[in-house]
Design a protein around this motif. Structure first.
Motif, PDB file in Angstrom:
ATOM      1  N   UNK A   1       0.830  -1.204   0.000  1.00 16.72           N
ATOM      2  CA  UNK A   1       0.000   0.000   0.000  1.00 16.72           C
ATOM      3  C   UNK A   1       0.864   1.254   0.000  1.00 16.72           C
ATOM      4  N   UNK A   2       2.081   1.156   0.519  1.00 18.85           N
ATOM      5  CA  UNK A   2       2.974   2.319   0.551  1.00 18.85           C
ATOM      6  C   UNK A   2       3.464   2.701  -0.839  1.00 18.85           C
TER       7      UNK A   2
ATOM      8  N   UNK B   1      -7.083   4.341  -7.042  1.00 19.72           N
ATOM      9  CA  UNK B   1      -6.742   5.641  -6.474  1.00 19.72           C
ATOM     10  C   UNK B   1      -6.489   5.625  -4.986  1.00 19.72           C
ATOM     11  N   UNK B   2      -6.786   4.516  -4.298  1.00 21.02           N
ATOM     12  CA  UNK B   2      -6.581   4.435  -2.850  1.00 21.02           C
ATOM     13  C   UNK B   2      -5.224   3.818  -2.567  1.00 21.02           C
ATOM     14  N   UNK B   3      -4.270   4.651  -2.193  1.00 23.88           N
ATOM     15  CA  UNK B   3      -2.919   4.188  -1.940  1.00 23.88           C
ATOM     16  C   UNK B   3      -1.912   5.185  -2.469  1.00 23.88           C
ATOM     17  N   UNK B   4      -0.664   4.794  -2.457  1.00 21.03           N
ATOM     18  CA  UNK B   4       0.415   5.677  -2.897  1.00 21.03           C
ATOM     19  C   UNK B   4       0.560   5.618  -4.425  1.00 21.03           C
TER      20      UNK B   4
ATOM     21  N   UNK C   1      -1.242   7.629   7.303  1.00 23.31           N
ATOM     22  CA  UNK C   1      -2.176   7.345   6.224  1.00 23.31           C
ATOM     23  C   UNK C   1      -2.699   5.909   6.291  1.00 23.31           C
ATOM     24  N   UNK C   2      -3.990   5.735   6.055  1.00 25.36           N
ATOM     25  CA  UNK C   2      -4.593   4.417   5.881  1.00 25.36           C
ATOM     26  C   UNK C   2      -5.573   4.526   4.718  1.00 25.36           C
ATOM     27  N   UNK C   3      -5.833   3.402   4.086  1.00 22.59           N
ATOM     28  CA  UNK C   3      -6.674   3.404   2.902  1.00 22.59           C
ATOM     29  C   UNK C   3      -7.756   2.342   3.024  1.00 22.59           C
ATOM     30  N   UNK C   4      -8.888   2.610   2.408  1.00 24.79           N
ATOM     31  CA  UNK C   4      -9.988   1.650   2.415  1.00 24.79           C
ATOM     32  C   UNK C   4      -9.642   0.437   1.566  1.00 24.79           C
TER      33      UNK C   4
END
Length: 453
Positions: A170-171, A177-180, A338-341
């Protein structure tokens, strides 16, 4: 709880770490199976600070008793932070066994540490009987692996593995679009790439590199150099995005040379800490992305970019006086990560840092922002166990139903601009995930990227 916290502070005090009485106290506490696990862990940590070899002798029994196969108090971290720690723990592990789950935690922590002690990684893999993935497969092994992905792979487990902090997926990558944005967006990788391509890309990242994600080496006329992927370029400037996502703007007049390398920005060995079954689940998850079903990113306008509050020493006392409103305040030393769905738009509450609430309750706390174009009502839908959720617009709590798992809500936005939304979820009572969906179009309420917070 207060006693444990004070005791922990004493353990970490250099004044306490000295004599035989202290060593005996740590030894006795660590070996006392009737003592709370937090005290046994802190005793190991204290003993390790005094003498890593003696701490290692205590660590194995305490790690074996770890709750849910986790290291909640940082025993592994204590060894990794000590110059002699990895070698001491490696020596203690010779001929010993550990439960697979706690051994894997150690492998992931060691693999992602600054020193990355290979000897300790190998010792933990042996103690936990972990079968590390090979970095290259023969044609026959590839065929067998593809068959296992098809018949044994579980995409749900694979998504959880993908989201592990230690793997850094995820980094670097976004999904829808959700993430780096360091690596390519994986939103449709399963629909466009065959399974053997996915396997090769994970095991040997430089074997197959997507166009635009080769490593570019730029040497400047002053002798400095920059490496990364080309983010954008015009007649006057070259912008290089490095491996941690930073963009370096380089005037072309200052560039001496520019060379494209056949090496991927994705480092090799990221999946080395996975067992073979975990690798199979991960590939199955990636192979489902973009296909019709649960892993095709829905068009719903879910809030996908969040920041999670890290544990803070003040929350337990202040929440008793002021309630969860404390999480909406601009406290200068609050730390947010940061966290993402997930692909489906949900936030897994169990993945969030454990923030201390009332009594022994733990909370997961996140915030996000909307760009609202005009004052007035904004409709949203909150999904999850509502009895265990709290929602705030700015510092104003939004009333939620006492029961149920879904509620459509109207946010009364007083003025246009960036609006902060904070969600606090109670852990341990059945709340597994929640999602927040904006029921307005982008012209009325825009979703912001975490970098825009």
């Amino acid at each position: 709880t207060r006693y444990w916290r004070d005791w922990s502070s004493d353990v970490c005090s250099s004044d306490l770490l000295g004599g035989p009485a202290t060593a005996q106290f740590f030894d006795t506490t660590a070996q006392d199976k009737a003592a709370p696990y937090v005290l046994r862990s802190l005793a190991v940590i204290g003993r390790t600070k005094m003498n890593p070899n003696e701490g290692a002798k205590l660590a194995l029994a305490v790690l074996t008793d770890a709750p849910d196969g986790t290291d909640p108090h940082g025993i592994y971290d204590a060894f990794l932070a000590n110059k002699q720690g990895p070698d001491a723990l490696s020596k203690a592990l010779e001929g010993a066994t550990l439960p697979q789950a706690i051994a894997l935690v150690g492998v992931n922590k060691a693999s992602s540490s600054a020193s990355r002690p290979e000897g300790l990684v190998a010792a933990l893999q042996a103690a936990g009987q972990l079968k590390p993935m090979k970095t290259a497969l023969t044609p026959a092994e590839m065929e067998a692996m593809m068959q296992q992905v098809a018949t044994m792979g579980d995409a749900k487990q694979g998504e959880a593995i993908y989201r592990r902090v230690a793997l850094q997926c995820v980094a670097c990558h976004a999904i829808g679009g959700a993430g780096a944005v360091i690596g390519p967006d994986l939103v449709s990788i399963g629909a466009s790439a065959p399974v053997d391509y996915l396997i090769d890309s994970l095991l040997e990242p430089s074997k197959k590199i997507k166009e635009g994600y080769h490593t570019t080496f730029v040497t400047l006329k002053n002798g400095n150099s920059v490496a990364g992927a080309i983010a954008r370029e015009d007649a006057n400037e070259l912008v290089i995005r490095d491996a941690v996502g930073n963009e370096n703007r380089l005037p072309k007049a200052e560039i001496a040379s520019n060379q494209i390398s056949p090496v991927s920005l994705m480092p090799p060995g990221l999946t080395a800490s996975l067992r073979e079954d975990e690798f199979i689940h991960l590939v199955r998850f990636l192979s489902e992305l973009g296909k019709d079903g649960a892993y095709k990113t829905p068009s719903n306008r879910f809030v996908r970019h969040w920041q999670a509050l890290m544990p803070h020493p003040s929350t337990r006392d202040r929440i008793g006086h002021y309630g969860s409103k404390i999480f909406t305040e601009a406290v200068s030393d609050y730390m947010w990560m940061p966290v993402y769905a997930t692909v489906g738009g949900a936030v897994p509450v169990g993945e969030l840092p454990d923030v201390q609430g009332r009594g022994k309750n733990g909370l997961g706390v996140v915030r996000s922002f909307l760009d609202v174009k005009a004052a007035g009502p904004v409709k949203v839908k909150l999904t999850g166990k509502l009895a265990d959720l709290e929602l705030f617009l700015g510092e104003t709590e939004i009333p939620l139903p006492d029961q149920g798992n879904e509620a459509e809500l109207v946010l009364d936005v007083k003025e246009p601009g960036k609006q902060k939304l904070t969600v606090a979820g109670l852990k341990g009572y059945g709340l597994e995930t929640f999602s927040l969906e904006v029921l307005e179009d982008a012209a009325k309420a825009g979703l912001l990227h975490v970098k825009e917070f």
